[in-house]
Design an enzyme around this catalytic site. Structure first.
Site, mmCIF file in Angstrom:
data_model
loop_
_atom_site.group_PDB
_atom_site.id
_atom_site.type_symbol
_atom_site.label_atom_id
_atom_site.label_comp_id
_atom_site.label_asym_id
_atom_site.label_seq_id
_atom_site.Cartn_x
_atom_site.Cartn_y
_atom_site.Cartn_z
ATOM 1 N N GLY A 247 33.628 27.226 26.837
ATOM 2 C CA GLY A 247 34.772 26.953 27.697
ATOM 3 C C GLY A 247 35.887 26.099 27.143
ATOM 4 N N ARG A 329 45.625 40.388 26.850
ATOM 5 C CA ARG A 329 45.551 39.093 27.540
ATOM 6 C C ARG A 329 46.829 38.721 28.307
ATOM 7 N NH1 ARG A 329 44.815 34.759 25.722
ATOM 8 N NH2 ARG A 329 43.266 33.969 27.180
ATOM 9 N N CYS A 360 53.203 52.967 26.830
ATOM 10 C CA CYS A 360 53.990 53.477 27.944
ATOM 11 C C CYS A 360 53.771 52.581 29.149
ATOM 12 C CB CYS A 360 53.589 54.905 28.251
ATOM 13 S SG CYS A 360 53.803 55.946 26.819
ATOM 14 N N GLU A 361 54.088 51.356 28.990
ATOM 15 C CA GLU A 361 53.953 50.308 30.000
ATOM 16 C C GLU A 361 54.990 49.262 29.606
ATOM 17 O OE1 GLU A 361 51.196 49.543 32.197
ATOM 18 O OE2 GLU A 361 50.067 51.345 31.685
ATOM 19 N N TYR A 388 38.780 37.247 21.852
ATOM 20 C CA TYR A 388 39.082 38.123 22.981
ATOM 21 C C TYR A 388 40.312 38.997 22.719
ATOM 22 C CZ TYR A 388 35.874 34.809 25.123
ATOM 23 O OH TYR A 388 34.782 34.007 25.380
HETATM 24 N N1 LLP Z 1 28.901 31.561 27.618
HETATM 25 C C1 LLP Z 1 29.042 32.427 28.626
HETATM 26 C C2 LLP Z 1 27.904 32.713 29.490
HETATM 27 C C3 LLP Z 1 30.276 33.057 28.839
HETATM 28 O O1 LLP Z 1 30.404 33.916 29.847
HETATM 29 C C4 LLP Z 1 31.360 32.782 27.972
HETATM 30 C C5 LLP Z 1 32.642 33.421 28.168
HETATM 31 C C6 LLP Z 1 31.156 31.886 26.925
HETATM 32 C C7 LLP Z 1 29.920 31.282 26.784
HETATM 33 C C8 LLP Z 1 32.227 31.543 25.943
HETATM 34 O O2 LLP Z 1 33.325 30.931 26.531
HETATM 35 P P1 LLP Z 1 34.526 30.370 25.634
HETATM 36 O O3 LLP Z 1 34.011 29.208 24.785
HETATM 37 O O4 LLP Z 1 34.997 31.473 24.752
HETATM 38 O O5 LLP Z 1 35.527 29.972 26.632
HETATM 39 N N2 LLP Z 1 38.416 37.337 28.195
HETATM 40 C C9 LLP Z 1 38.787 36.006 28.623
HETATM 41 C C10 LLP Z 1 37.657 35.026 28.434
HETATM 42 C C11 LLP Z 1 36.400 35.418 29.166
HETATM 43 C C12 LLP Z 1 35.281 34.447 28.909
HETATM 44 C C13 LLP Z 1 34.010 35.050 29.354
HETATM 45 N N3 LLP Z 1 32.870 34.237 29.112
HETATM 46 C C14 LLP Z 1 40.036 35.593 27.862
HETATM 47 O O6 LLP Z 1 40.512 36.365 27.045
HETATM 48 O O7 LLP Z 1 40.565 34.528 28.093
#
Ligand code: LLP
Length: 435
Positions: A247, A329, A360-361, A388
């Protein structure tokens, strides 16, 4: 705003990993994902060291959803990180890369039976169980195989962190995990301790992504340890593993000022210490699952500039040869970015433009960014695209997905080949009656 080994050469070209980005674009084509290997490894080491100093038993587990390729998995293995996977595809990629299954954790709010079976067959370290139904399914698989699956339970602490609502997962209104507040988490712990096919090792929570405010991590640690102490008192089970998920946010623009990894480690170590004192609980082994903060700033995307349209009194649109398909994103989260003209990175940024894709957006990549005077044929680099982006890329409009190169010390190696037009029709089938 430069990260890792990024710098501007004497000729005004943006460089990364000792490679001229304009040459990379010429050699490998665009759009091109570029990953800075030295920076990536430094992020891994920073996580390991920062936590090892404060919580010696901590495990750092890369959330592979941020960026999964076999080469990236190999680097994570070499850096002694564990790996979080959340599908058969991510698990298969890790196994193909030779990643040791005993350092893999399987996640997902609806793991298919095949995925659970695959996890048991390869012998992953942990299955992070997300629901009571999954708990029963997995326990039955373990029992019929005469083994026990090592599990953690994903628990919802009831925290709403400050981040985009699409990536908040710690609050009551979420599809993930078992809620403490509703009693589902306690029910999960009780059930898990009774079922012979599973061995409950610990608890997990993941409260959100792209978070700058560290207090949420501290509150999560406190709530989780309080809950662990309650489980000890109610069911006599002392769990010694606490996974606090991922996170930590990163900088996408120069306005973003995320805390660094050492600050995160400080806050978590202190919160764990305080909570274990407060609830008289032994310090558990802490597991972290960072994705974005390991790989995000190690990536950038190179594009070739196409038509530049000045609409007098309105704005200037600069189209690049990618867009929504390589970076969804902005459309999904209103995400902001910054960019530079890679072949004129030393020139004053005097031209405010809107950077758009070629789908096309109205696929805007950056609503407004000041660039050096930009012309068709220039190369534009968008920063912080390591997490991501490739992993969320699509083939919309039948765009082949870009290649990815890993750069280091002047060497560039393709780690994902560019898709071809043939790749796009490879899975298509023409039924007999249409021939
Ligand atoms: N652990 C779990 C269970 C998760 O669901 C996630 C991310 C992480 C760890 C890693 O989180 P991070 O350190 O990367 O924040 N697609 C979105 C982000 C979705 C995150 C999903 N889960 C974006 O592009 O911002």
């Amino acid at each position: 705003m430069l990260f890792g080994t990024q710098q501007i050469g004497d000729d005004g070209h943006l460089e990364v990993g000792g490679c001229d980005t304009v040459e990379l674009a010429n050699e490998f084509g665009t759009p091109l994902y570029v990953v800075d290997e030295v920076h990536l490894r430094q992020q891994c080491q920073q996580y390991r060291q920062s936590f090892a100093e404060r919580l010696p038993a901590a495990t750092i587990c890369f959330a592979s959803k941020a960026l999964t390729t076999t080469a990236i998995c190999r680097i994570m293995d070499q850096e002694s990180l564990s790996l979080e996977v959340s599908s058969a595809g991510e698990l298969y990629t890790a196994i193909q890369a030779g990643f040791p299954p005993e350092r893999i954790l399987l996640h997902g709010n609806f793991k298919l039976d095949q995925e659970l079976q695959m996890a048991l067959d390869v012998g992953v370290a942990r299955v992070i169980v997300d629901s009571l139904s999954e708990l029963h399914r997995l326990a039955e698989m373990g029992r019929s195989a005469g083994t026990q699956a090592d599990i953690c339970l994903r628990v919802v602490p009831g925290i709403k962190p400050q981040t985009h609502s699409y990536v908040q997962t710690g609050q009551i209104d979420t599809k993930f995990g078992l809620h403490i507040g509703t009693g589902a988490a306690a029910e999960g712990v009780r059930t898990a301790t009774e079922l012979p096919g599973v061995a409950l090792r610990g608890l997990h929570c993941h409260i959100g992504s792209q978070m700058f405010e560290l207090d949420s991590f501290a509150r999560a640690a406190d709530i989780m340890i309080e809950f662990m102490a309650q489980m000890r008192d109610e069911f006599g089970v002392t769990l010694d593993e606490l996974n606090l998920g991922g996170g930590l946010g990163i900088a996408y623009t120069s306005e973003d000022a995320p805390p660094d990894i050492a600050e995160l480690a400080d806050v978590i170590a202190e919160a764990v210490q305080q909570a274990t004192d407060k609830y008289n609980y032994p310090v558990p082994e802490i597991v972290l699952e960072p994705g974005r903060s390991i790989v995000g700033t190690a990536g950038l995307t190179l594009y070739t500039v196409g038509p530049v349209k000045e609409i007098p009194g309105v704005r200037t649109y600069v189209a690049v040869d990618g867009g929504l398909s390589d970076n969804p994103r902005p459309a999904l989260y209103g995400a902001e970015y910054t960019a530079v003209v890679a072949n004129r990175a030393n020139q004053a940024r005097t031209m405010p433009v809107r950077l758009v894709g070629r789908h096309c957006e109205s696929d805007t990549l950056i609503e407004e960014v000041a660039l050096a005077p930009v012309q068709e044929g220039d190369i534009v680099a968008v920063f912080s695209t390591g997490a991501y982006h490739y992993s969320m890329a699509s083939n919309y409009n039948r765009f082949p997905r870009p290649a990815m190169v890993l750069v280091r010390d002047g060497q560039a190696d393709v780690i994902v080949r560019r898709e071809s037009l043939d790749d796009l029709v490879r899975q298509d089938v023409m039924p007999e009656r249409l021939r």
